[in-house]
Design a protein around this motif. Structure first.
Motif, mmCIF file in Angstrom:
data_model
loop_
_atom_site.group_PDB
_atom_site.id
_atom_site.type_symbol
_atom_site.label_atom_id
_atom_site.label_comp_id
_atom_site.label_asym_id
_atom_site.label_seq_id
_atom_site.Cartn_x
_atom_site.Cartn_y
_atom_site.Cartn_z
ATOM 1 N N MET A 40 0.816 -1.010 -0.023
ATOM 2 C CA MET A 40 0.090 0.085 -0.138
ATOM 3 C C MET A 40 0.805 1.335 0.091
ATOM 4 O O MET A 40 0.502 2.238 -0.325
ATOM 5 N N LEU A 41 2.166 1.139 0.504
ATOM 6 C CA LEU A 41 3.186 2.260 0.279
ATOM 7 C C LEU A 41 3.419 2.780 -1.081
ATOM 8 O O LEU A 41 3.752 3.801 -1.284
ATOM 9 N N GLU A 42 3.076 2.062 -2.061
ATOM 10 C CA GLU A 42 3.244 1.983 -3.338
ATOM 11 C C GLU A 42 2.095 3.076 -3.991
ATOM 12 O O GLU A 42 2.365 3.569 -5.190
ATOM 13 N N PHE A 43 1.108 3.337 -3.363
ATOM 14 C CA PHE A 43 0.053 4.107 -3.815
ATOM 15 C C PHE A 43 -0.136 5.338 -3.071
ATOM 16 O O PHE A 43 0.244 5.523 -1.807
ATOM 17 N N ALA A 44 -0.811 6.117 -3.603
ATOM 18 C CA ALA A 44 -1.141 7.597 -2.812
ATOM 19 C C ALA A 44 -2.803 7.508 -2.551
ATOM 20 O O ALA A 44 -3.563 6.738 -3.297
ATOM 21 N N ALA A 45 -3.171 8.504 -1.576
ATOM 22 C CA ALA A 45 -4.881 8.316 -1.336
ATOM 23 C C ALA A 45 -5.260 9.078 -2.387
ATOM 24 O O ALA A 45 -4.703 9.916 -3.026
ATOM 25 N N GLY A 46 -6.467 8.190 -2.845
ATOM 26 C CA GLY A 46 -7.072 8.510 -3.991
ATOM 27 C C GLY A 46 -7.037 7.801 -5.225
ATOM 28 O O GLY A 46 -7.688 7.668 -6.120
ATOM 29 N N ASP A 47 -5.700 6.967 -5.020
ATOM 30 C CA ASP A 47 -5.634 6.066 -6.080
ATOM 31 C C ASP A 47 -6.840 4.921 -6.255
ATOM 32 O O ASP A 47 -7.310 4.561 -5.190
ATOM 33 N N GLU A 48 -7.117 4.099 -7.126
ATOM 34 C CA GLU A 48 -8.068 3.290 -7.235
ATOM 35 C C GLU A 48 -7.172 1.949 -7.581
ATOM 36 O O GLU A 48 -6.251 1.953 -8.605
ATOM 37 N N ILE A 49 -7.324 0.995 -6.786
ATOM 38 C CA ILE A 49 -6.576 -0.364 -6.885
ATOM 39 C C ILE A 49 -7.780 -1.327 -7.065
ATOM 40 O O ILE A 49 -8.989 -1.413 -6.839
ATOM 41 N N THR A 50 -6.910 -2.462 -7.523
ATOM 42 C CA THR A 50 -7.787 -3.805 -7.825
ATOM 43 C C THR A 50 -7.569 -4.658 -6.619
ATOM 44 O O THR A 50 -6.368 -5.066 -6.499
ATOM 45 N N VAL A 51 -8.412 -4.998 -6.023
ATOM 46 C CA VAL A 51 -8.343 -6.208 -4.893
ATOM 47 C C VAL A 51 -9.123 -7.584 -5.456
ATOM 48 O O VAL A 51 -10.140 -7.615 -5.824
ATOM 49 N N THR A 52 -8.186 -8.520 -5.439
ATOM 50 C CA THR A 52 -8.768 -9.903 -5.599
ATOM 51 C C THR A 52 -8.974 -10.611 -4.275
ATOM 52 O O THR A 52 -8.000 -10.833 -3.231
ATOM 53 N N ALA A 53 -9.883 -11.188 -4.027
ATOM 54 C CA ALA A 53 -10.416 -12.018 -2.766
ATOM 55 C C ALA A 53 -11.211 -13.166 -2.873
ATOM 56 O O ALA A 53 -11.958 -13.218 -3.867
ATOM 57 N N TYR A 54 -11.194 -13.929 -1.880
ATOM 58 C CA TYR A 54 -12.124 -15.341 -1.943
ATOM 59 C C TYR A 54 -13.079 -15.007 -1.038
ATOM 60 O O TYR A 54 -12.825 -14.686 0.017
ATOM 61 N N ARG A 55 -14.276 -15.277 -1.445
ATOM 62 C CA ARG A 55 -15.641 -15.434 -0.598
ATOM 63 C C ARG A 55 -15.838 -16.768 -0.501
ATOM 64 O O ARG A 55 -16.575 -17.129 -1.662
ATOM 65 N N GLU A 56 -15.575 -17.419 0.503
ATOM 66 C CA GLU A 56 -15.382 -19.019 0.624
ATOM 67 C C GLU A 56 -14.718 -19.350 -0.646
ATOM 68 O O GLU A 56 -13.522 -18.980 -0.706
ATOM 69 N N ASN A 57 -15.153 -20.404 -1.504
ATOM 70 C CA ASN A 57 -14.355 -20.798 -2.675
ATOM 71 C C ASN A 57 -14.621 -20.059 -3.844
ATOM 72 O O ASN A 57 -14.038 -20.362 -4.808
ATOM 73 N N THR A 58 -15.133 -19.006 -3.905
ATOM 74 C CA THR A 58 -15.249 -17.998 -5.080
ATOM 75 C C THR A 58 -14.292 -17.011 -5.035
ATOM 76 O O THR A 58 -14.410 -16.072 -4.064
ATOM 77 N N LYS A 59 -13.587 -16.760 -6.040
ATOM 78 C CA LYS A 59 -12.589 -15.684 -6.469
ATOM 79 C C LYS A 59 -13.395 -14.511 -7.085
ATOM 80 O O LYS A 59 -14.147 -14.511 -7.856
ATOM 81 N N LYS A 60 -13.482 -13.200 -6.263
ATOM 82 C CA LYS A 60 -13.910 -11.925 -6.651
ATOM 83 C C LYS A 60 -12.878 -10.981 -6.983
ATOM 84 O O LYS A 60 -11.821 -11.020 -6.274
ATOM 85 N N THR A 61 -13.276 -10.126 -7.539
ATOM 86 C CA THR A 61 -12.471 -8.844 -8.097
ATOM 87 C C THR A 61 -13.178 -7.445 -7.757
ATOM 88 O O THR A 61 -14.320 -7.588 -8.136
ATOM 89 N N PHE A 62 -12.656 -6.472 -6.988
ATOM 90 C CA PHE A 62 -13.260 -5.261 -6.595
ATOM 91 C C PHE A 62 -12.189 -4.260 -6.936
ATOM 92 O O PHE A 62 -10.930 -4.274 -6.992
ATOM 93 N N SER A 63 -12.840 -3.172 -7.568
ATOM 94 C CA SER A 63 -12.132 -1.865 -7.856
ATOM 95 C C SER A 63 -12.454 -0.855 -6.566
ATOM 96 O O SER A 63 -13.470 -0.721 -6.216
ATOM 97 N N ILE A 64 -11.462 -0.580 -5.741
ATOM 98 C CA ILE A 64 -11.278 0.094 -4.808
ATOM 99 C C ILE A 64 -10.943 1.342 -4.683
ATOM 100 O O ILE A 64 -9.744 1.564 -5.112
ATOM 101 N N ASP A 65 -11.589 2.449 -4.315
ATOM 102 C CA ASP A 65 -10.655 3.787 -4.168
ATOM 103 C C ASP A 65 -10.184 4.026 -2.887
ATOM 104 O O ASP A 65 -11.034 3.820 -1.731
#
Length: 413
Positions: A216-241
């Motif tokens: 997270m130190l590589e980003f600045a506040a306000g950057d949009e990042i893509t987070v990959t996460a598992y919810r149980e056994n399903t992989k999901k992708t989120f765009s987060i401000d």
């Protein structure tokens, strides 16, 4: 910055010269502006070893030490082809406490094998000197202040009990579990849920909390990042401000800090005592699962945490910190030993109150000269005030354990 024979960086800093010198020789001071882990023996020929959470480390030895004037050391970093030399000079300017700090890093080769090192060294010293100025002049560590937030309370997946891991039903054993969400922040708005397990950010693997914080130190506040996460056994992708950090102002004196801490503790104790009202010994001893703490065991953990905090305060003041690798956790033998000494809820609460009182007193009795070490004072104040959140989190855990105990006991009646 000059590129002819060495990387050279300079910064004008307003701070006592002894604290500038200390910033390059004390292991505690080095952690407060440059690296994440450090150990030093500040004498000519003595060691210097620095570690960054992102995976880089460097080791070497001091070659010259002129108190309050100059520091030199040789080091070799991870995957670097050879040894390099760092020379630091501190030059007083006209105004009182105004100094020029100059860093010359030489011995860096020109070939392809040095390309990555040249880039990292250049970036590292530039950011480091900027942070050194901030920590010495106002106390704030920019690595924390400027690190953007996605709005979660994280937990290492590897720290979970076997039962807790099975309940998540995820196909991985490394990552970051979302313990709680901060309402209104990016993760909450993007649809991440409590219990999701983050495994990557912008396609870069995340195996734990340290890796997440370092990335997270590589980003600045306000950057949009893509987070990959598992919810149980399903992989999901989120765009987060991302959003900027929010830090409470630390009171200027230790007496004021102690009073603020005492006020927060009073409110937290009131909430905890309310949860424990009329609890029976059977309810307080009930464990919700084979690897989960009872209310009593959680109280033991809170007591241990305060004791560790007392040691931490002493270490920061002394500039000799023992806690380096990671938190060792509350081992079962230690929990049982404390429960043997304080077997009832009343006993445990009395000891917890005494421990909290000692925490407040430790802060109140800090020598006023300690506040001159602005980075240490800011770090200590931030850590102490954040410890209240730890009590609040475990108060909810105790409440859940008691609720589960009462439900089970009622069902068996």
């Amino acid at each position: 910055m000059s590129l002819e024979k060495a990387f050279v960086f300079e910064k004008t800093i307003t701070a006592p010269v002894e604290l500038i010198y200390r910033a390059f020789t004390s292991s505690t001071a080095l952690r407060e502006w440059l690296c994440d882990i450090a150990t030093t023996n500040p004498e000519e020929g003595g060691w210097i070893y620095l570690v960054w959470n992102r995976g880089y480390f460097a080791s070497g030895h001091f070659t010259r030490l002129i108190p309050e004037k100059a520091i030199s050391f040789k080091w070799i970093g991870k995957d670097e082809p050879g040894w390099t030399d760092v020379d630091v000079t501190i030059t007083p300017l006209d105004d009182e406490d105004l100094h020029n700090v100059r860093i010359s890093h030489s011995g860096i080769g020109e070939g392809d094998e040095w390309a990555k090192s040249r880039e990292e060294i250049s970036k590292g010293w530039a950011l480091g000197l900027k942070n050194l100025k901030s920590t010495l002049e106002v106390g704030k560590d920019l690595r924390f202040v400027e690190r953007p937030l996605i709005g979660i309370y994280p937990e290492d997946l590897s720290d979970l009990t076997k039962t807790a891991l099975e309940e998540l039903n995820v196909p991985v054993n490394k990552g970051v579990k979302v313990k709680e969400l901060v309402p209104g922040y990016g993760a909450d708005q993007a649809g991440i849920q409590k219990g999701d397990v983050i495994v990557a950010v912008n396609n870069q693997p995340i195996d734990g909390v340290r890796a997440l914080l370092a990335l997270m130190l590589e980003f600045a506040a306000g950057d949009e990042i893509t987070v990959t996460a598992y919810r149980e056994n399903t992989k999901k992708t989120f765009s987060i401000d991302t959003k900027p950090q929010k830090f409470e102002d630390i009171p200027e004196t230790s007496e004021e800090l102690a009073k603020e801490l005492e006020n927060f503790i009073s409110k937290s104790l009131e909430a905890l005592e309310g949860v424990l009202t009329d609890v029976t010994d059977a309810e307080a001893s009930f464990s919700p699962g084979p690897d989960e703490w009872s209310a009593k065991e959680t109280l033991v953990h809170l007591i241990h945490n305060e004791r560790e905090l007392h040691t931490y305060i002493n270490d920061v003041v002394a500039g000799q910190e023992r806690f380096q690798d990671d938190w060792s956790g509350d081992q079962l033998f230690r929990i049982r030993a404390t429960l043997t000494t304080y077997p009832t809820v009343d006993d445990l609460m009395a000891e917890f109150r005494r421990s909290l009182k000692e925490t407040v007193a430790s802060v109140a009795f800090l020598d006023q000269s300690f506040a001159r070490r602005k980075a240490s004072y800011w770090r200590l104040g931030t850590e102490i005030l954040n410890s209240i959140r730890h009590i609040q989190e475990h108060t909810r855990q105790i409440e859940d354990a008691i609720h589960e105990a009462r439900s089970r006991i009622a069902a068996e009646a």
